[in-house]
Scaffold this motif. Sequence first.
Motif: not given
Length: 390
Positions: A27-29, A48-52, A55-59, A73-80
């Motif tokens: 979920q985060t990391g 790859i994280v920048q692309v995600l 695309e709105g899949l992560a922030e 920086k922390i990257v958070r997954f956006l499941p919705d």
Amino acid sequence: MFTTNFTQDQIREINRVKIIQWLRAHQTGTKQEISSEMQLSIPTVTSIVQVLVEEGLAEEAGLAVSTGGRKPKIVRFLPDARHALGVNISTEAFQILLLNLNQETVDREDAHFKAGETFDRILERVLERVEAMLARNGISKESLLGMGMALPGLVDDDRQVLSYAPNLGVRDHSFQEFQERLGMKLFIENEANVAAYGEQLAGAARNKGNLVYVSVTEGVGTGIIIENHIYKSNRKKAGEFGHIPITDGQEKCNCGRTGCWELFTSKNALIRYYGEEGGTGERSVPGVFEAYRNGEQAAQAALERYTRYLYQGLDNILLALNPDFVVLGGDLGDYAGDVIELGSRLELDRRFYGYEQTPILPSELHGQGALMGAALLSLEEVFNYKKNVI
């Protein structure tokens, strides 16, 4: 079976999927954590994280504690950020399931067929219910990965055709117009195949590469998973064990043959045996098993008769395919443990050398394997770089 000579684009896609899978699991990391655990370079992860994120899949979600130097920086997954639809059409009803990227249920709806309802009208109602479901959850079609649909018959997914569904009375039905009206990707598949896929991804056979799923409903279907892929063969007809004759009797199956395994092991067969044995309880699968658990003699006789027929077909599966696991599901799913225990008590699991080394497992998806598997067909487009059907 699968190529190992990847192009640079394929390698990038594989790495992208690995990072998405990691983010869904954690979920985060931080990028540094992803790089370390996935053994990917920081530039690869950053790109790859920048692309995600785009695309709105992560922030990006703030800064982590520094262990020396700049705070990562922390990257958070956006499941919705995306959703997937699954539809299961049986011979009596249909169900619709809406999942987010964490495989969490957002919404669910069940509807029974109406008397005299045509297959075209059933599909029309599916479209109506899908539109209503999306509207009440405030979800746009643009955020949907697609719809997976489980169907009780032979399916040619390349041509988007339900080739033959004897228990529905449908032959050569094209879904191309349905997909156009749906307005998103459509993945149609045999009910037992997607149930096997669901069990392999989220149920009793989770992360097990080779298995056979036996779906007991109004008929009996079998789905085969080989090396984590649904196996159908080049003619799309593999796994029709329900229509292999197990007797030389003259009772005719809906497929036109006689003596088919499903004639003796469908849920209707179990209910019929219960009536023939003089059962006094409710004539349904739950009713038979309730009577069995309460010690009713008629239910015990009916279930023993049923189980002997069931294991005849399981013998054929084990001898033909020698899978790592067999999963019993469909309408039998919540009661499969009773059947497996009875089969062991009757020593039906000891007929052939090595049989006892193949576990027979009850479904963990409570009769919803096909519905879950259908939704996962489109969801796994994001999380799996391999094609899921061979």
